[in-house]
Write a protein that holds these residues in place. Sequence first.
Motif, short mmCIF file in Angstrom:
data_model
loop_
_atom_site.label_atom_id
_atom_site.label_comp_id
_atom_site.label_asym_id
_atom_site.label_seq_id
_atom_site.Cartn_x
_atom_site.Cartn_y
_atom_site.Cartn_z
N ASP A 147 -39.21 29.98 -4.36
CA ASP A 147 -38.03 30.88 -3.54
C ASP A 147 -37.15 30.13 -3.65
N ASN A 201 -44.99 37.36 1.61
CA ASN A 201 -44.52 36.10 1.94
C ASN A 201 -44.40 36.11 3.55
N ARG A 222 -37.24 36.36 -8.24
CA ARG A 222 -37.95 35.30 -8.22
C ARG A 222 -39.39 35.65 -9.47
N LYS A 263 -31.85 25.29 1.95
CA LYS A 263 -31.03 26.35 3.02
C LYS A 263 -30.51 25.25 4.03
N THR A 292 -37.76 24.33 -0.11
CA THR A 292 -36.75 25.39 0.11
C THR A 292 -35.94 25.00 1.39
N THR A 293 -36.37 24.10 2.13
CA THR A 293 -36.06 24.62 3.47
C THR A 293 -35.08 23.34 3.44
N ASP A 328 -42.86 39.97 -1.34
CA ASP A 328 -42.22 39.70 0.01
C ASP A 328 -43.08 40.45 0.90
N THR A 340 -44.42 30.85 -3.58
CA THR A 340 -43.02 32.00 -3.47
C THR A 340 -42.30 31.35 -4.76
N LYS A 348 -42.99 32.76 5.93
CA LYS A 348 -42.14 32.29 4.77
C LYS A 348 -41.48 33.59 4.87
N LYS A 349 -39.86 32.41 5.42
CA LYS A 349 -38.82 34.20 5.24
C LYS A 349 -38.09 33.94 3.55
N THR A 350 -37.59 34.45 2.23
CA THR A 350 -37.36 34.21 1.37
C THR A 350 -36.27 34.66 1.62
#
Length: 128
Positions: free
Chosen positions: A11, A41, A55, A123, A119-120, A38, A9, A46-48
Amino acid sequence: MKKVLTYGTFDMFHIGHLNLLKRAKALGDYLIVGISNDEFNEIKGKKTVIPFNERKEIVSAIRYVDMVIEEYSWEQKIKDIKKYNIDVFVMGDDWKGKFDFLKEYCEVIYLPRTKDISTTLIKNCLKG
Ligand code: C2G
């Protein structure tokens, strides 16, 4: 020419992604990266944050990357391996074992993930 393939991904591009791409390229001469679009995902659950086109542009600018393709399904890997004459398929070891069925077509290597970055995590830091 030894060709390497990986997917992701990517992201909010971070050092974990860069380390993976750097080590993947070191396994051959030409690195192809499949960027999850997208829609895929959504399928991956997976929320991008960053849209596919951005990307794709970011990963295309990485010096280790020679070509970027679109990832739109779980099923496209065998077709891509044949289409691009891939010698080595690489993923981070959070996927260990998941793609062993590709060993029939090319070498499959799982590389250790980079610790303490995701990425998590980014965020969650931004959420404060
Ligand atoms: N990665 C890593 N270290 C981290 C974070 C990610 O080595 N700290 C690696 C992952 O193992 C993966 C690549 O970087 O090989 C891209 O990670 P993601 O963007 O999270 O990819 P993912 O959503 O797992 O998509 O069909 C395969 C999927 O598209 C993989």
